[in-house]
Design a protein around this motif. Structure first.
Motif, PDB file in Angstrom:
ATOM      1  N   ASP A 241     -11.568 -32.236  12.180  1.00  0.00           N
ATOM      2  CA  ASP A 241     -10.341 -32.780  12.541  1.00  0.00           C
ATOM      3  C   ASP A 241      -9.175 -32.895  11.363  1.00  0.00           C
ATOM      4  O   ASP A 241      -7.932 -32.491  11.608  1.00  0.00           O
ATOM      5  CB  ASP A 241     -10.585 -34.210  12.613  1.00  0.00           C
ATOM      6  CG  ASP A 241     -11.170 -34.587  13.920  1.00  0.00           C
ATOM      7  OD1 ASP A 241     -11.432 -36.022  14.179  1.00  0.00           O
ATOM      8  OD2 ASP A 241     -11.270 -33.664  14.908  1.00  0.00           O
ATOM      9  N   SER A 242      -9.721 -32.644  10.229  1.00  0.00           N
ATOM     10  CA  SER A 242      -9.054 -32.602   8.909  1.00  0.00           C
ATOM     11  C   SER A 242      -8.146 -31.239   9.103  1.00  0.00           C
ATOM     12  O   SER A 242      -6.902 -30.911   8.471  1.00  0.00           O
ATOM     13  CB  SER A 242      -9.593 -32.861   7.701  1.00  0.00           C
ATOM     14  OG  SER A 242      -8.744 -32.302   6.403  1.00  0.00           O
ATOM     15  N   GLY A 243      -8.897 -30.215   9.339  1.00  0.00           N
ATOM     16  CA  GLY A 243      -8.370 -28.737   9.396  1.00  0.00           C
ATOM     17  C   GLY A 243      -7.235 -28.611  10.572  1.00  0.00           C
ATOM     18  O   GLY A 243      -6.210 -27.988  10.289  1.00  0.00           O
ATOM     19  N   ILE A 244      -7.612 -29.286  11.815  1.00  0.00           N
ATOM     20  CA  ILE A 244      -6.695 -29.294  12.697  1.00  0.00           C
ATOM     21  C   ILE A 244      -5.277 -30.023  12.349  1.00  0.00           C
ATOM     22  O   ILE A 244      -4.258 -29.427  12.527  1.00  0.00           O
ATOM     23  CB  ILE A 244      -7.020 -30.019  14.045  1.00  0.00           C
ATOM     24  CG1 ILE A 244      -8.230 -29.028  14.753  1.00  0.00           C
ATOM     25  CG2 ILE A 244      -6.041 -30.209  15.106  1.00  0.00           C
ATOM     26  CD1 ILE A 244      -8.749 -29.886  15.735  1.00  0.00           C
ATOM     27  N   GLY A 245      -5.477 -31.184  11.718  1.00  0.00           N
ATOM     28  CA  GLY A 245      -4.172 -31.797  11.275  1.00  0.00           C
ATOM     29  C   GLY A 245      -3.361 -30.787  10.306  1.00  0.00           C
ATOM     30  O   GLY A 245      -1.967 -30.899  10.289  1.00  0.00           O
ATOM     31  N   LYS A 246      -3.994 -30.447   9.225  1.00  0.00           N
ATOM     32  CA  LYS A 246      -3.258 -29.411   8.365  1.00  0.00           C
ATOM     33  C   LYS A 246      -2.605 -28.247   8.956  1.00  0.00           C
ATOM     34  O   LYS A 246      -1.511 -27.915   8.798  1.00  0.00           O
ATOM     35  CB  LYS A 246      -4.209 -28.646   7.368  1.00  0.00           C
ATOM     36  CG  LYS A 246      -4.657 -30.172   6.143  1.00  0.00           C
ATOM     37  CD  LYS A 246      -5.815 -29.287   5.168  1.00  0.00           C
ATOM     38  CE  LYS A 246      -6.075 -30.428   4.359  1.00  0.00           C
ATOM     39  NZ  LYS A 246      -7.031 -29.687   3.377  1.00  0.00           N
ATOM     40  N   SER A 247      -3.229 -27.516  10.125  1.00  0.00           N
ATOM     41  CA  SER A 247      -2.569 -26.589  10.782  1.00  0.00           C
ATOM     42  C   SER A 247      -1.331 -27.175  11.442  1.00  0.00           C
ATOM     43  O   SER A 247      -0.433 -26.460  11.569  1.00  0.00           O
ATOM     44  CB  SER A 247      -3.665 -25.921  11.827  1.00  0.00           C
ATOM     45  OG  SER A 247      -3.263 -25.161  12.600  1.00  0.00           O
ATOM     46  N   LEU A 248      -1.557 -28.221  12.371  1.00  0.00           N
ATOM     47  CA  LEU A 248      -0.486 -28.518  12.849  1.00  0.00           C
ATOM     48  C   LEU A 248       0.556 -29.023  12.040  1.00  0.00           C
ATOM     49  O   LEU A 248       2.023 -28.588  12.553  1.00  0.00           O
ATOM     50  CB  LEU A 248      -0.699 -30.103  13.973  1.00  0.00           C
ATOM     51  CG  LEU A 248      -1.630 -29.896  14.870  1.00  0.00           C
ATOM     52  CD1 LEU A 248      -2.415 -30.968  15.466  1.00  0.00           C
ATOM     53  CD2 LEU A 248      -1.012 -29.137  16.056  1.00  0.00           C
ATOM     54  N   GLU A 249       0.471 -29.835  10.895  1.00  0.00           N
ATOM     55  CA  GLU A 249       1.661 -30.322  10.115  1.00  0.00           C
ATOM     56  C   GLU A 249       2.201 -28.823   9.681  1.00  0.00           C
ATOM     57  O   GLU A 249       3.701 -28.803   9.441  1.00  0.00           O
ATOM     58  CB  GLU A 249       0.873 -31.141   9.067  1.00  0.00           C
ATOM     59  CG  GLU A 249       0.554 -32.567   9.685  1.00  0.00           C
ATOM     60  CD  GLU A 249       0.278 -33.384   8.690  1.00  0.00           C
ATOM     61  OE1 GLU A 249       0.945 -33.606   7.577  1.00  0.00           O
ATOM     62  OE2 GLU A 249      -0.801 -34.051   8.731  1.00  0.00           O
ATOM     63  N   SER A 250       1.595 -27.953   8.920  1.00  0.00           N
ATOM     64  CA  SER A 250       2.101 -26.860   8.436  1.00  0.00           C
ATOM     65  C   SER A 250       2.999 -25.895   9.478  1.00  0.00           C
ATOM     66  O   SER A 250       3.946 -25.224   9.113  1.00  0.00           O
ATOM     67  CB  SER A 250       1.036 -26.053   7.680  1.00  0.00           C
ATOM     68  OG  SER A 250       0.096 -25.659   8.559  1.00  0.00           O
ATOM     69  N   GLU A 251       2.502 -25.776  10.730  1.00  0.00           N
ATOM     70  CA  GLU A 251       3.121 -25.092  11.698  1.00  0.00           C
ATOM     71  C   GLU A 251       4.308 -25.552  12.489  1.00  0.00           C
ATOM     72  O   GLU A 251       5.289 -24.934  12.825  1.00  0.00           O
ATOM     73  CB  GLU A 251       2.107 -24.561  12.582  1.00  0.00           C
ATOM     74  CG  GLU A 251       1.142 -23.411  12.089  1.00  0.00           C
ATOM     75  CD  GLU A 251       0.082 -23.216  13.319  1.00  0.00           C
ATOM     76  OE1 GLU A 251       0.471 -23.200  14.409  1.00  0.00           O
ATOM     77  OE2 GLU A 251      -0.998 -22.767  12.715  1.00  0.00           O
ATOM     78  N   SER A 252       4.163 -26.805  12.476  1.00  0.00           N
ATOM     79  CA  SER A 252       5.245 -27.308  13.320  1.00  0.00           C
ATOM     80  C   SER A 252       5.878 -28.532  12.954  1.00  0.00           C
ATOM     81  O   SER A 252       6.592 -29.169  13.725  1.00  0.00           O
ATOM     82  CB  SER A 252       4.822 -27.620  14.730  1.00  0.00           C
ATOM     83  OG  SER A 252       3.468 -28.655  14.715  1.00  0.00           O
ATOM     84  N   GLY A 253       5.552 -29.237  11.834  1.00  0.00           N
ATOM     85  CA  GLY A 253       6.123 -30.478  11.277  1.00  0.00           C
ATOM     86  C   GLY A 253       5.469 -31.950  11.950  1.00  0.00           C
ATOM     87  O   GLY A 253       6.004 -32.783  11.925  1.00  0.00           O
TER      88      GLY A 253
END
Length: 424
Positions: free
Chosen positions: A2-14
């Motif tokens: 879940d943490s990895g998904i969160g970082k991916s989402l935040e970095s790619e799209s805010g």
């Protein structure tokens, strides 16, 4: 993971971490996984595409004025409050393009500055435009459609982030999208048909219920806007912050009375005396409410309006005398929106409310039992008891809408549990 998904989402799209969300009156809430607050169409598109790629459902909350679960999701929850303002005005055709998060009252102020007015609007003006229009919000006026009937174009963000342009070149798509409860995409921009700026002359008074019923047809035909609140007891008007119109009343009664309102376009300048007022259009329409009620509202075919009102009044006076919130009664002309409450049906709208903190569900169900016998349809943002079978029965183009929804969003990312039960 879940943490990895969160970082991916935040970095790619805010997108940011989720949390708890609740609507304006607190009867609907959800725990969301991600939040998004775009400030442009490009940011919105990226957020939707990223969430869809991660398998997250996407819902947009507007201003949270719906009493139903339409804005709930456990996936990505969007607010368009950062997408405000008018993006263009066509003065020749009297059309205005507006970012979807713009509130109705903000739009009214901009239109006034530009010599324009909305054709009609409802009695709450703090809603975000996209959410209000696409749930079926309306004002009153026997010859006037709901607010969505003013839509002549919109831009819809699709699951892959692309933009679907909706306009009059494809009437079916436009009529499907006008009232679509966010199921055909996330609106980034709406274009509305407006009209030249006008002042409205409002008059208020109080009369008995039977007086109201006797005048019902004539008032609807002779005024641009006519509506009323029926109040079973003196305390009822306080539930909706209605003024005390005793000084202009035609009756000495304080219970079982109607608080009446007529409004017409006028060339006279602004003024206010007693319970008579003239002002710019968008300064007359709104009423100030304290959010202390949970509302059910159905559109009843106009030919059954008086009988429906009589039956709900009798229910409240006999079986449910502790339910004292007023009946609100208004008029709306039919429109071509596929799942609009007013699809090809001139209607009155009848609304009642339950008091927060009480067990009002049996009362609302009894009101539903009365109104459904007339083929009534709900405002999608207000409490109702419709099933998938009811949707098929009440909306002649329901199958067409469902097919279009599935074509545009085959994975159903713009659905939630509530909408899936009705439209999947």
């Amino acid at each position: 993971m879940d943490s990895g998904i969160g970082k991916s989402l935040e970095s790619e799209s805010g997108l940011s971490a989720g949390g708890h969300w609740r609507n304006w009156v607190g009867n609907q809430s959800c725990i969301v996984r991600r939040r998004g607050a775009p400030t442009s169409e490009a940011e919105l598109s990226q957020m939707v595409a990223t969430a869809a790629g991660e398998g997250l459902a996407v819902r947009c909350a507007g201003s949270g004025h719906s009493f139903t679960p339409v804005a709930l999701t456990s996936g990505l929850h969007l607010t368009l409050s950062g997408m405000q303002g008018v993006t263009g005005i066509d003065h020749e055709r009297k059309r205005v393009s507006v970012s979807a998060g713009t509130t109705i009252n903000t739009l009214g102020k901009i239109l006034k500055q530009n010599g324009l007015s909305l054709i009609n609007q409802g009695d709450i003006d703090s809603q975000a435009l996209a959410g209000a229009l696409t749930t079926g919000t309306h004002g009153t006026g026997a010859a006037l459609g709901n607010m969505a009937s003013q839509i002549v174009g919109m831009r819809l963000v699709q699951p892959d982030g692309s933009i679907l342009v909706v306009d009059e070149r494809d009437p079916d798509l436009l009529n499907a999208a006008r009232v679509s409860v966010g199921m055909l995409g996330v609106i980034s921009e709406i274009t509305l048909q407006a009209m030249d700026s006008y002042n409205l002359h409002e008059k208020l008074w109080r009369c008995t219920f039977e007086e109201c019923m006797e005048q019902h047809d004539d008032l609807a035909a002779s005024h641009r806007h006519f509506g009323f609140f029926w109040c079973p007891v003196p305390e009822s008007r306080h539930c909706y912050c209605l003024p005390d119109t005793a000084s202009v009343s035609t009756t000495d009664r304080l219970h079982d009375v109607c608080e009446m309102k007529v409004i017409d376009i006028t060339d006279q300048p602004a003024m206010e005396r007693g319970f008579e007022k003239i002002a710019y259009s968008s300064e007359i329409y709104p009423i100030e409410y304290v959010p202390n009620f949970h509302e059910l509202e159905y559109a009843v075919p106009v030919r059954y309006g008086k009988e429906a009102c009589r039956q709900v009044r009798e229910l409240m006076l006999t079986k449910h005398p502790t339910c004292i919130y007023p009946i609100e009664y208004r008029f709306t002309a039919g429109d071509p929106g596929w799942i609009s409450p007013f699809f090809e049906q001139d209607s009155i709208t009848l609304s009642v409310s339950g008091e927060p903190g009480t067990d009002y569900w049996t009362y609302l169900k009894d009101v539903d039992d009365i109104l459904r016998q007339f083929g009534s349809r709900p405002h999608w943002g207000k409490l109702h008891f419709l099933t998938a079978e009811d949707v098929t029965t009440l909306y002649p183009r329901a199958a067409d809408f469902k097919a279009l929804r599935e074509k545009l969003d085959p994975a159903g990312i713009f659905l939630n549990d509530h909408l899936r039960q009705l439209f999947a």
